[in-house]
Design a protein around this motif. Structure first.
Motif, PDB file in Angstrom:
ATOM      1  N   ARG A  86       4.057  15.015  -6.988  1.00 42.45           N
ATOM      2  CA  ARG A  86       3.909  15.510  -5.614  1.00 42.45           C
ATOM      3  C   ARG A  86       4.740  14.644  -4.682  1.00 42.45           C
ATOM      4  N   THR A  87       5.083  15.188  -3.517  1.00 43.75           N
ATOM      5  CA  THR A  87       5.688  14.351  -2.489  1.00 43.75           C
ATOM      6  C   THR A  87       4.573  13.483  -1.905  1.00 43.75           C
ATOM      7  N   ALA A  88       4.957  12.459  -1.173  1.00 46.76           N
ATOM      8  CA  ALA A  88       3.942  11.600  -0.556  1.00 46.76           C
ATOM      9  C   ALA A  88       3.045  12.416   0.375  1.00 46.76           C
ATOM     10  N   GLU A 132       0.835  -1.202   0.000  1.00 43.40           N
ATOM     11  CA  GLU A 132       0.000   0.000   0.000  1.00 43.40           C
ATOM     12  C   GLU A 132       0.875   1.259   0.000  1.00 43.40           C
ATOM     13  N   LYS A 133       1.944   1.220   0.802  1.00 40.76           N
ATOM     14  CA  LYS A 133       2.851   2.363   0.850  1.00 40.76           C
ATOM     15  C   LYS A 133       3.486   2.604  -0.512  1.00 40.76           C
ATOM     16  N   GLU A 134       3.930   1.551  -1.157  1.00 40.25           N
ATOM     17  CA  GLU A 134       4.534   1.685  -2.487  1.00 40.25           C
ATOM     18  C   GLU A 134       3.530   2.230  -3.500  1.00 40.25           C
ATOM     19  N   ALA A 135       2.266   1.796  -3.391  1.00 40.88           N
ATOM     20  CA  ALA A 135       1.233   2.293  -4.302  1.00 40.88           C
ATOM     21  C   ALA A 135       1.030   3.791  -4.115  1.00 40.88           C
ATOM     22  N   ILE A 136       1.004   4.243  -2.861  1.00 45.05           N
ATOM     23  CA  ILE A 136       0.840   5.674  -2.583  1.00 45.05           C
ATOM     24  C   ILE A 136       2.030   6.454  -3.108  1.00 45.05           C
TER      25      ILE A 136
END
Length: 54
Positions: free
Chosen positions: A18-20, A5-9
């Motif tokens: 954009r930054t995360a 999920e983190k990688e997808a975001i």
């Protein structure tokens, strides 16, 4: 949040330029966020209702 999920975001943020943090804030501003303070208690009661006591 799972690593996937983190990688997808992070990937979606990069695509948007954009930054995360910026991406998450932009996304949150466009959505209604509901906070349920008693959610853990509600979930616990639902589990007990479904499966009985442990």
């Amino acid at each position: 949040m799972t690593p996937q999920e983190k990688e997808a975001i992070l990937g979606r943020a990069k695509l948007a330029g954009r930054t995360a943090s910026e991406f998450i804030i932009d996304t949150a501003v466009k959505r209604k966020i509901i906070v349920i303070d008693s959610l853990p208690e509600m979930v616990h009661k639902q589990i007990i209702w479904l499966f009985g006591t442990f």
